[in-house]
Design an enzyme around this catalytic site. Sequence first.
Site, PDB file in Angstrom:
ATOM      1  N   GLU A  70      12.185 -30.868  11.640  1.00  0.00           N
ATOM      2  CA  GLU A  70      10.791 -31.268  11.923  1.00  0.00           C
ATOM      3  C   GLU A  70      10.073 -31.624  10.620  1.00  0.00           C
ATOM      4  OE1 GLU A  70      10.072 -28.574  15.937  1.00  0.00           O
ATOM      5  OE2 GLU A  70       9.431 -27.790  14.013  1.00  0.00           O
ATOM      6  N   GLY A  97      10.270 -28.790  21.396  1.00  0.00           N
ATOM      7  CA  GLY A  97       9.561 -27.711  22.087  1.00  0.00           C
ATOM      8  C   GLY A  97       9.032 -28.186  23.423  1.00  0.00           C
ATOM      9  N   SER A  98       8.349 -27.287  24.120  1.00  0.00           N
ATOM     10  CA  SER A  98       7.906 -27.620  25.482  1.00  0.00           C
ATOM     11  C   SER A  98       6.814 -28.689  25.477  1.00  0.00           C
ATOM     12  CB  SER A  98       7.416 -26.357  26.198  1.00  0.00           C
ATOM     13  OG  SER A  98       6.375 -25.736  25.467  1.00  0.00           O
ATOM     14  N   THR A  99       5.923 -28.681  24.469  1.00  0.00           N
ATOM     15  CA  THR A  99       4.869 -29.699  24.415  1.00  0.00           C
ATOM     16  C   THR A  99       5.470 -31.044  24.002  1.00  0.00           C
ATOM     17  OG1 THR A  99       3.494 -27.872  23.597  1.00  0.00           O
ATOM     18  CG2 THR A  99       2.467 -30.045  23.723  1.00  0.00           C
ATOM     19  N   LYS A 113       5.157 -23.620  12.359  1.00  0.00           N
ATOM     20  CA  LYS A 113       6.066 -24.223  13.309  1.00  0.00           C
ATOM     21  C   LYS A 113       7.427 -23.532  13.198  1.00  0.00           C
ATOM     22  CE  LYS A 113       6.303 -28.588  13.749  1.00  0.00           C
ATOM     23  NZ  LYS A 113       6.484 -28.255  15.171  1.00  0.00           N
ATOM     24  N   GLY A 114       8.292 -23.835  14.171  1.00  0.00           N
ATOM     25  CA  GLY A 114       9.645 -23.292  14.096  1.00  0.00           C
ATOM     26  C   GLY A 114       9.939 -22.247  15.146  1.00  0.00           C
ATOM     27  N   GLY A 115       8.998 -22.083  16.098  1.00  0.00           N
ATOM     28  CA  GLY A 115       9.265 -21.157  17.204  1.00  0.00           C
ATOM     29  C   GLY A 115      10.555 -21.528  17.925  1.00  0.00           C
TER      30      GLY A 115
HETATM   31  C1  5RP Z   1       9.902 -25.916  17.394  1.00  0.00           C
HETATM   32  C2  5RP Z   1       8.453 -25.998  17.067  1.00  0.00           C
HETATM   33  C3  5RP Z   1       7.524 -26.228  18.192  1.00  0.00           C
HETATM   34  O1  5RP Z   1       6.732 -27.329  17.891  1.00  0.00           O
HETATM   35  C4  5RP Z   1       6.647 -25.030  18.399  1.00  0.00           C
HETATM   36  O2  5RP Z   1       7.478 -23.894  18.549  1.00  0.00           O
HETATM   37  C5  5RP Z   1       5.745 -25.194  19.616  1.00  0.00           C
HETATM   38  O3  5RP Z   1       6.525 -25.199  20.756  1.00  0.00           O
HETATM   39  P1  5RP Z   1       5.881 -25.279  22.209  1.00  0.00           P
HETATM   40  O4  5RP Z   1       5.319 -26.652  22.348  1.00  0.00           O
HETATM   41  O5  5RP Z   1       7.041 -25.016  23.145  1.00  0.00           O
HETATM   42  O6  5RP Z   1       4.838 -24.208  22.303  1.00  0.00           O
HETATM   43  O7  5RP Z   1       8.024 -25.875  15.959  1.00  0.00           O
HETATM   44  O8  5RP Z   1      10.662 -25.593  16.270  1.00  0.00           O
END
Ligand code: 5RP
Length: 220
Positions: A103, A29-31, A94-96
């Site tokens: 993960e 993800g972005s973070t 999680k899982g966005g």
């Molecule tokens: C990806 C995830 C990410 O950790 C979650 O979606 C957060 O993402 P972001 O840091 O872009 O907000 O679970 O499957």
Amino acid sequence: MTQDEMKKAVARAAITYVVEGELVGVGTGSTANCFIDELALIRHRVRGTVASSEASKRRLEGHGLPVLELNDVERLPIYVDGADEINAAMQMIKGGGGALTREKIVAAVADMFVCIADQSKRVDVLGRFPLPVEVIPMALRHVLRQLAAIGGTPVLREGFVTDNGNLIVDVAGLEIVDAVGLETRINQIVGVVTNGLFASRPADVCLLGTAAGVQTLTAA
Ligand code: 5RP
């Protein structure tokens, strides 16, 4: 501080949890991408990484960081990843990004889960963010019916295929009070690979980016 600056700040703070000369589990993800960029700056201090997605693997390798297969690893001292939501008990949705299964597998192996997130992710009750569920394609209709019976509104994530070749269903409208119970119940539906509730194995610590700086949270 902007949301982007908060992500960078928590990614930088997570570096202090990296164990000298050891392996690091890396989320998606972005973070998590911000964390990968920070990790690249200290690449000489780590033995290697284990990635939770093909996207993270590519980014890690692009920075010259070695990426090992999880099956070749005996021990993983830490796993660093973002979250879509996190509550006071350090339970997460999680899982966005659709990488929830890998993960969860990497997190299960790690001794410590360090969640990095900006303040928008901290919630009192999980469920405003639709809960992602990874589904074997031939079971889709069955799983949709079973998820609707639980009380949410399941919607297929159109045009998305996971790194494992499966589908994602996002379940909206859940107010999750018993996160461990719901995680277990959804995982028992035949055809579900896993769901995005990280409650049985919550984070050990959350580095939360706020306007006032990075806060270190543990389970209340
Ligand atoms: C990806 C995830 C990410 O950790 C979650 O979606 C957060 O993402 P972001 O840091 O872009 O907000 O679970 O499957």
